[in-house]
Design a protein around this motif. Structure first.
Motif, PDB file in Angstrom:
ATOM      1  N   ASN A  20       3.214  14.684   3.477  1.00 55.35           N
ATOM      2  CA  ASN A  20       2.813  15.210   2.165  1.00 55.35           C
ATOM      3  C   ASN A  20       3.906  15.046   1.112  1.00 55.35           C
ATOM      4  OD1 ASN A  20       1.542  16.473   0.074  1.00 55.35           O
ATOM      5  ND2 ASN A  20       1.427  18.484   1.032  1.00 55.35           N
ATOM      6  N   TRP A  21       3.627  14.180   0.139  1.00 61.37           N
ATOM      7  CA  TRP A  21       4.501  13.944  -1.016  1.00 61.37           C
ATOM      8  C   TRP A  21       3.805  14.415  -2.288  1.00 61.37           C
ATOM      9  CZ3 TRP A  21       9.382  11.321  -0.764  1.00 61.37           C
ATOM     10  CH2 TRP A  21       9.735  10.878   0.509  1.00 61.37           C
ATOM     11  N   GLN A  22       2.985  15.444  -2.183  1.00 61.12           N
ATOM     12  CA  GLN A  22       2.235  15.957  -3.336  1.00 61.12           C
ATOM     13  C   GLN A  22       2.734  17.345  -3.756  1.00 61.12           C
ATOM     14  OE1 GLN A  22      -1.937  15.662  -2.329  1.00 61.12           O
ATOM     15  NE2 GLN A  22      -1.899  13.427  -2.275  1.00 61.12           N
ATOM     16  N   GLY A  23       4.014  17.570  -3.614  1.00 59.79           N
ATOM     17  CA  GLY A  23       4.573  18.841  -4.055  1.00 59.79           C
ATOM     18  C   GLY A  23       5.727  19.362  -3.244  1.00 59.79           C
ATOM     19  N   PRO A  24       5.662  19.326  -1.891  1.00 61.73           N
ATOM     20  CA  PRO A  24       6.758  19.883  -1.106  1.00 61.73           C
ATOM     21  C   PRO A  24       8.111  19.259  -1.434  1.00 61.73           C
ATOM     22  CG  PRO A  24       4.854  19.520   0.288  1.00 61.73           C
ATOM     23  CD  PRO A  24       4.532  18.896  -1.038  1.00 61.73           C
ATOM     24  N   ARG A  58      10.390  19.175  -6.670  1.00 60.31           N
ATOM     25  CA  ARG A  58       9.019  18.913  -6.231  1.00 60.31           C
ATOM     26  C   ARG A  58       8.759  17.407  -6.207  1.00 60.31           C
ATOM     27  NH1 ARG A  58       8.374  23.248 -10.235  1.00 60.31           N
ATOM     28  NH2 ARG A  58       7.754  25.173  -9.140  1.00 60.31           N
ATOM     29  N   THR A  59       7.955  16.965  -5.258  1.00 57.12           N
ATOM     30  CA  THR A  59       7.610  15.552  -5.189  1.00 57.12           C
ATOM     31  C   THR A  59       6.423  15.210  -6.078  1.00 57.12           C
ATOM     32  OG1 THR A  59       6.546  16.155  -3.086  1.00 57.12           O
ATOM     33  CG2 THR A  59       8.642  14.967  -2.975  1.00 57.12           C
ATOM     34  N   ASP A  85       0.862  -1.179   0.000  1.00 58.24           N
ATOM     35  CA  ASP A  85       0.000   0.000   0.000  1.00 58.24           C
ATOM     36  C   ASP A  85       0.906   1.239   0.000  1.00 58.24           C
ATOM     37  OD1 ASP A  85       0.948   0.214   2.630  1.00 58.24           O
ATOM     38  OD2 ASP A  85      -0.936  -0.441   3.531  1.00 58.24           O
ATOM     39  N   SER A  86       0.289   2.411  -0.012  1.00 57.71           N
ATOM     40  CA  SER A  86       1.083   3.634  -0.103  1.00 57.71           C
ATOM     41  C   SER A  86       1.911   3.870   1.157  1.00 57.71           C
ATOM     42  CB  SER A  86       0.165   4.843  -0.357  1.00 57.71           C
ATOM     43  OG  SER A  86      -0.731   5.040   0.723  1.00 57.71           O
ATOM     44  N   MET A  87       1.397   3.487   2.321  1.00 58.48           N
ATOM     45  CA  MET A  87       2.158   3.691   3.547  1.00 58.48           C
ATOM     46  C   MET A  87       3.430   2.863   3.550  1.00 58.48           C
ATOM     47  SD  MET A  87       2.318   5.433   6.310  1.00 58.48           S
ATOM     48  CE  MET A  87       0.654   6.086   6.469  1.00 58.48           C
ATOM     49  N   GLU A  88       3.350   1.626   3.043  1.00 55.76           N
ATOM     50  CA  GLU A  88       4.546   0.791   2.962  1.00 55.76           C
ATOM     51  C   GLU A  88       5.590   1.424   2.056  1.00 55.76           C
ATOM     52  OE1 GLU A  88       5.367  -3.899   2.147  1.00 55.76           O
ATOM     53  OE2 GLU A  88       4.662  -2.718   0.447  1.00 55.76           O
ATOM     54  N   SER A  89       5.136   2.148   1.026  1.00 56.73           N
ATOM     55  CA  SER A  89       6.080   2.744   0.070  1.00 56.73           C
ATOM     56  C   SER A  89       6.918   3.842   0.698  1.00 56.73           C
ATOM     57  CB  SER A  89       5.325   3.318  -1.138  1.00 56.73           C
ATOM     58  OG  SER A  89       4.772   4.590  -0.845  1.00 56.73           O
ATOM     59  N   GLY A  90       6.448   4.418   1.798  1.00 58.84           N
ATOM     60  CA  GLY A  90       7.161   5.510   2.448  1.00 58.84           C
ATOM     61  C   GLY A  90       6.760   6.882   1.951  1.00 58.84           C
ATOM     62  N   ALA A  91       6.315   6.959   0.699  1.00 60.76           N
ATOM     63  CA  ALA A  91       5.803   8.226   0.151  1.00 60.76           C
ATOM     64  C   ALA A  91       4.299   8.233   0.396  1.00 60.76           C
ATOM     65  CB  ALA A  91       6.135   8.328  -1.337  1.00 60.76           C
ATOM     66  N   TYR A 150       7.752  11.800  -7.328  1.00 51.28           N
ATOM     67  CA  TYR A 150       9.077  11.398  -6.835  1.00 51.28           C
ATOM     68  C   TYR A 150       9.440  10.001  -7.322  1.00 51.28           C
ATOM     69  CZ  TYR A 150      10.649   7.970  -3.420  1.00 51.28           C
ATOM     70  OH  TYR A 150      11.147   6.841  -2.825  1.00 51.28           O
ATOM     71  N   ALA A 151       8.447   9.088  -7.318  1.00 51.54           N
ATOM     72  CA  ALA A 151       8.714   7.695  -7.681  1.00 51.54           C
ATOM     73  C   ALA A 151       9.222   7.558  -9.110  1.00 51.54           C
ATOM     74  CB  ALA A 151       7.455   6.858  -7.491  1.00 51.54           C
TER      75      ALA A 151
END
Length: 382
Positions: free
Chosen positions: A295-299, A275-276, A147-153, A238-239
């Motif tokens: 937040n990995w949606q831009g910062p 940017r992420t 899932d997304s949490m496992e990905s770290g982002a 980022y990915a």
């Protein structure tokens, strides 16, 4: 003092905040994201360990201990929990991210000693092979995050909201590729030619599948795929950059992607770094948040800045790599001078600190990146 000297000196005392003595279920001295954390996190620990070891090679003992703490928690089927605490396993993360073989390789290189790995090779192989056995897609030969949490982002739009194990991700598969390469190198050092050849073949096969299924030739970028439908998830995040960092992308192809996406101010290149999420994505934002997701949606994240500087260096953009290294150092230094600490991410346009004050983790990479880029050193080269 130069900027490189100032950031290195500012981070010197911060390094004490990431070290913890062994305790309870964590059998070896370990690394934590400095601040409120007492847990050993998978990729935080790896990057912290690399930051310490790349400055002082003997400090790789912490990277070795990080690896041992995980190796001693590998289950018979290879499952390895990603988050360890003195009280036991924390289930917020699933199987650890693919960094264990890389950590073992780099720790052994820095310490000039591979012998410590001999009694642990069976567990290491089981851990590295777990995702291939459990999470791989038979059709594409690619792996999926749980899932997304496992990905770290945490809230990466190219995985958040999709079904569990439903996204064949560029970052995951690039990390896995590096794990196979690291395993081949470890086996070679231990004089196991058969095993080295086997993992080398795995790396080549996975590289071929990543370039075949995740690379978009028309747009010159890597996209995640929906596992069920095979559709591309056309979000530049980022990915998308991690296959470049992995060292697998042909030189000319990598330079095309860098010019179109990384160095483009309308996409990922921002006043304060990378940017992420691309600036023209509808979800792009600079929200200060940590719950329910970081937040990995831009910062800008100092980790992403650092990894991208190494990408730029390896693909012949040394001047731009140095600019990014200096931006990252200034970002962290300004925060320390103003608040006494650092944050996990920053506003990409203003440099304003956002979430998680007093955060000391992979941002320690900023302490060495300027001289490394100047000298052409990428400590993550396999």
């Amino acid at each position: 003092m130069t900027l490189a000297d100032r950031i290195r000196e500012a981070l010197r005392e911060k390094k004490t905040l990431v070290k913890r003595p062994k305790k309870g279920h964590i059998a070896h001295d370990y690394l934590v994201p400095g601040g409120p954390y007492n847990e050993q996190w998978d990729w935080d620990g790896f990057f912290i360990g690399m930051a310490l070891a790349s400055e002082i090679s003997s400090e790789a003992i912490y990277l070795k201990n990080w690896a041992l703490n995980y190796l001693e928690h590998v289950r018979p089927d290879g499952f390895t929990p990603g988050l360890l605490t003195p009280d036991g396993i924390d289930k917020r993360l699933h199987h650890m991210k693919p960094f264990l073989a890389q950590g073992c390789l780099f720790a052994s290189r820095f310490l000039d000693d591979f012998s410590w790995l001999v009694p642990h090779m069976d567990r290491l192989e089981r851990s590295v092979g777990y995702r291939e056995r459990k999470f791989f897609d038979a059709g594409s030969g690619l792996g999926a995050w749980h899932d997304s949490m496992e990905s770290g982002a945490d809230n990466n739009v190219a995985i958040l909201g999709y079904p569990r194990r439903g996204v064949l991700a560029a970052d995951l598969n690039a990390f896995l590729y590096r794990e196979y390469v690291a395993m081949a190198m470890i086996a070679q050092k231990l004089k196991d030619r058969k095993k080295s050849l086997r993992y080398g073949a795995k790396a080549r096969d996975l590289k071929k599948n990543i370039l075949r299924y995740l690379w978009n030739e028309e747009e010159k970028i890597f996209y995640n795929l929906e596992r069920k439908t095979g559709r591309r998830i056309k979000r530049a995040t980022y990915a998308s950059l991690i296959p470049l960092w992995s060292g697998m992308v042909p030189y000319a192809k990598g330079r095309e992607m860098i010019k179109r996406w990384i160095l483009n101010p309308k996409k990922l290149w921002a006043p304060w770094g990378i940017r992420t999420l691309a600036a023209d994505d509808p979800a792009y934002n600079q929200v200060n948040m940590i719950k329910p997701h970081s937040n990995w949606q831009g910062p800008v994240w100092p980790l992403v800045n650092s990894l991208t500087a190494y990408i730029l260096l390896d693909y012949g953009f040394r001047r731009e790599a140095l600019r990014l290294a200096e931006k990252t150092a200034r970002l962290c230094l300004a925060d320390i001078e103003k608040t006494g600490g650092m944050h996990e991410n920053y506003n990409a346009d203003t440099g304003e600190p956002l979430a998680a004050p007093d955060f000391v983790s992979w941002n320690l990479l900023a302490g060495q990146i300027i001289p490394q880029v100047r000298e052409g050193i990428n400590p993550f080269r396999l």
